[in-house]
Design an enzyme around this catalytic site. Structure first.
Site, short mmCIF file in Angstrom:
data_model
loop_
_atom_site.label_atom_id
_atom_site.label_comp_id
_atom_site.label_asym_id
_atom_site.label_seq_id
_atom_site.Cartn_x
_atom_site.Cartn_y
_atom_site.Cartn_z
N GLY A 25 44.33 2.03 44.16
CA GLY A 25 44.06 0.60 44.34
C GLY A 25 43.21 0.09 43.19
N GLU A 80 42.75 13.44 44.24
CA GLU A 80 44.20 13.58 44.41
C GLU A 80 44.90 12.79 43.31
OE1 GLU A 80 45.00 12.16 48.42
OE2 GLU A 80 45.88 10.37 47.59
N LYS A 136 42.18 -13.11 51.62
CA LYS A 136 42.84 -14.41 51.78
C LYS A 136 41.97 -15.55 51.26
CE LYS A 136 46.39 -12.91 54.57
NZ LYS A 136 47.37 -12.34 53.72
N1 COA Z 1 43.45 -8.52 56.16
C1 COA Z 1 44.50 -9.16 55.60
N2 COA Z 1 44.88 -8.96 54.31
C2 COA Z 1 44.14 -8.12 53.57
C3 COA Z 1 43.03 -7.43 54.10
C4 COA Z 1 42.69 -7.67 55.44
N3 COA Z 1 41.64 -7.06 56.01
N4 COA Z 1 42.50 -6.67 53.13
C5 COA Z 1 43.24 -6.85 52.03
N5 COA Z 1 44.23 -7.71 52.30
C6 COA Z 1 45.27 -8.16 51.37
C7 COA Z 1 44.67 -8.52 50.02
O1 COA Z 1 44.28 -9.89 49.99
C8 COA Z 1 45.82 -8.22 49.09
O2 COA Z 1 46.77 -9.27 49.18
P1 COA Z 1 47.49 -9.85 47.87
O3 COA Z 1 48.30 -8.69 47.36
O4 COA Z 1 48.30 -10.97 48.40
O5 COA Z 1 46.39 -10.22 46.94
C9 COA Z 1 46.48 -6.98 49.72
O6 COA Z 1 46.11 -7.04 51.11
C10 COA Z 1 46.03 -5.66 49.11
O7 COA Z 1 44.62 -5.57 49.17
P2 COA Z 1 43.80 -4.88 47.98
O8 COA Z 1 42.39 -4.83 48.42
O9 COA Z 1 44.10 -5.56 46.69
O10 COA Z 1 44.48 -3.47 47.97
P3 COA Z 1 44.51 -2.34 46.87
O11 COA Z 1 45.76 -2.41 46.11
O12 COA Z 1 43.25 -2.30 46.09
O13 COA Z 1 44.60 -1.03 47.79
C11 COA Z 1 44.19 0.16 49.83
C12 COA Z 1 43.63 -0.82 48.77
C13 COA Z 1 43.10 0.40 50.85
C14 COA Z 1 45.43 -0.41 50.49
C15 COA Z 1 44.56 1.48 49.11
O14 COA Z 1 43.43 1.98 48.46
C16 COA Z 1 45.08 2.52 50.09
O15 COA Z 1 46.24 2.50 50.44
N6 COA Z 1 44.20 3.46 50.54
C17 COA Z 1 44.58 4.50 51.48
C18 COA Z 1 44.92 5.79 50.80
C19 COA Z 1 43.80 6.36 50.00
O16 COA Z 1 42.73 5.81 49.88
N7 COA Z 1 44.06 7.54 49.45
C20 COA Z 1 43.09 8.30 48.72
C21 COA Z 1 43.05 8.05 47.29
S1 COA Z 1 44.54 8.24 46.36
#
Ligand code: COA
Length: 434
Positions: free
Chosen positions: A219, A240, A363
């Site tokens: 992310g 990872e 949002k």
């Molecule tokens: N409610 C509604 N929408 C939300 C939200 C919430 N609580 N939190 C984030 N969003 C929206 C954001 O606004 C964004 O929307 P957009 O694309 O329209 O701008 C979208 O969801 C993605 O959020 P963002 O914070 O930009 O996500 P990211 O790409 O930085 O990824 C995770 C964050 C948590 C999804 C990602 O790190 C993940 O999948 N983690 C789980 C796996 C993991 O951590 N593995 C270990 C390391 S590899």
């Protein structure tokens, strides 16, 4: 020409011919990220549609390609099962035809060896060496576990796939057929840092001592954290994912892996997605090793590193400390991945910390990501009993060893100020605070 090169020549075919190995009902399993073989997957979808085959699944981890099997006209013949959702497959994963596999990433190779059997194991790999071995490249997670019980093993050989050091290779004698496709690997665009990310990076930087070993998650967040720890010394890297920013930290000498108790002098990871310069950096680089995910994500291995700091992003956290990092409400967004594996490993490390980070709002600032309770239907990625630190641009909440009431106060203190009153009101209604 040696005997492995002769074998290569005999097994080399076209994607259309390779697709003929597939039958109705077959489970086609791809290794993660850049290891997904797009030409083979599309040829199989095409054959399935043309020949009227049915019930074939493309099973994937972090898809990075816009594949045919996501299009409605192919989905009666070949659908997708997502072990971790990536951008191009998200709509398909969220549709009724797509499906989603909940699993800790460390458990994925053992699952392929037991409950989930691949009929067809396929992967993009680097060109063969003179001994007959192909490298799984920076996509080392589960490819070998998938091929061990498969009826057919198909490879898509790509000269752009870096040949990486580590333990994940496949030999020509284990392969049924192979094709060549030299398309550029998918890349992750580098984004400029946002103001909130810089603030979060600074908070986290204060929590990382020199000589710690760090993990950086997937992310936007790794960017920010890496940029703010350029002044550290003697860091180790065990993760990872190997993000582009880890390369910057290694090149700057911040990560030197000198103080690690295991894999001294090496950064350890299982997969990578980045710009082309990252793939060039990983190619034949003995300073970075890629291993299968059940190895890298084993909490007992992680815990051998003192001061292990795991840093991952999350989507929302409630007042008791349950974190959802994979769904938006009930709708799947990404996957569990290795987040909990690293949280648990860091929890067991002497001096270790696990940090979940998020912006305080989503949002355009209209929605608080600190919630009284998780959104209805949201999946718990990290439980209240595993969680340690949560960081937003407004500060650091330390939840481990805290009561429900203390946790609620900590979480409210890192929420956006405009939501704190409402959260306090909800916390009282929930009897969390008097
Ligand atoms: N409610 C509604 N929408 C939300 C939200 C919430 N609580 N939190 C984030 N969003 C929206 C954001 O606004 C964004 O929307 P957009 O694309 O329209 O701008 C979208 O969801 C993605 O959020 P963002 O914070 O930009 O996500 P990211 O790409 O930085 O990824 C995770 C964050 C948590 C999804 C990602 O790190 C993940 O999948 N983690 C789980 C796996 C993991 O951590 N593995 C270990 C390391 S590899």
């Amino acid at each position: 020409m040696n005997k492995w090169q002769e074998m290569y020549k005999e097994k080399l075919t076209t994607a259309e011919e390779a697709a003929k190995y597939v039958q109705s009902g077959d489970v086609c399993a791809a290794t993660c990220g850049v290891g997904e073989p797009p030409m083979l997957a599309d040829a199989i979808a095409e054959r399935a549609k043309q020949e009227g085959l049915y019930g074939i699944t493309h099973q994937l981890m972090l898809t990075l390609h816009p594949l045919k099997c996501y299009l409605p006209e192919y989905q009666d013949h070949m659908s997708s099962i997502h072990w971790f959702i990536g951008g191009p497959g998200r709509k398909a994963a969220q549709s009724v035809k797509g499906d989603y596999m909940p699993a800790y990433y460390k458990d994925v190779p053992p699952l392929w060896r037991t409950y989930a059997k691949a009929d067809i194991a396929y992967a993009t790999v680097s060109p063969m060496d003179k001994h007959g071995w192909f490298s799984y490249g920076p996509a080392a997670g589960e490819g070998r576990a998938q091929m061990e019980r498969a009826r057919v093993v198909l490879l898509e050989v790509n000269e752009n796939m870096p040949r990486v050091h580590g333990s994940q290779f496949i030999h020509i004698s284990e392969v049924t057929a192979l094709i060549e496709n030299n398309a550029p690997l998918p890349e992750n665009p580098e984004a400029p840092l946002l103001e909130e990310e810089i603030a979060i990076g600074k908070h986290i930087s204060h929590m990382i001592p020199n000589e710690a070993t760090v993990q950086l998650g997937i992310g936007g967040m790794p960017n920010a954290v890496a940029a703010s720890i350029m002044d550290k010394r003697g860091l180790g890297f065990h993760s990872e994912m190997f993000p582009a920013r880890a390369m910057d930290l290694m090149e700057a000498g911040v990560i030197d892996n000198w103080n690690k108790p295991v894999h001294k002098h090496k950064s350890i990871a299982s997969f990578s997605v980045g710009p082309k310069k990252l793939y060039d950096y990983l190619d034949d680089n003995p300073a970075v090793e890629f291993h299968s995910i059940d190895y890298t994500n084993n909490p007992y291995l992680i815990a051998q590193h003192d001061n292990f700091i795991s840093i991952n992003a999350t989507l929302e956290v409630d007042l008791i400390g349950q974190a959802c990092s994979e769904t938006i409400g009930p709708v799947p967004f990404s996957g569990t991945g290795g987040q909990c594996d690293f949280v648990r490993g860091a929890n067991m490390s002497k001096g270790g910390k696990s940090i979940l980070s998020m912006f305080s709002t989503a949002k355009q600032g209209t929605l608080s990501k600190v919630k009284p309770m998780l959104t209805h239907g949201a999946h718990v990625t990290v439980s209240k009993n595993d969680i340690d630190y949560v960081v937003t641009e407004f500060g650091v909440a330390h939840l481990k060893g805290k009561t429900a009431s203390q946790r609620a106060k900590e979480m409210i203190s890192i929420a956006h100020p405009k939501f704190r009153e409402e959260l306090t009101f909800e916390a009282k209604k929930l009897n969390l605070i008097p």
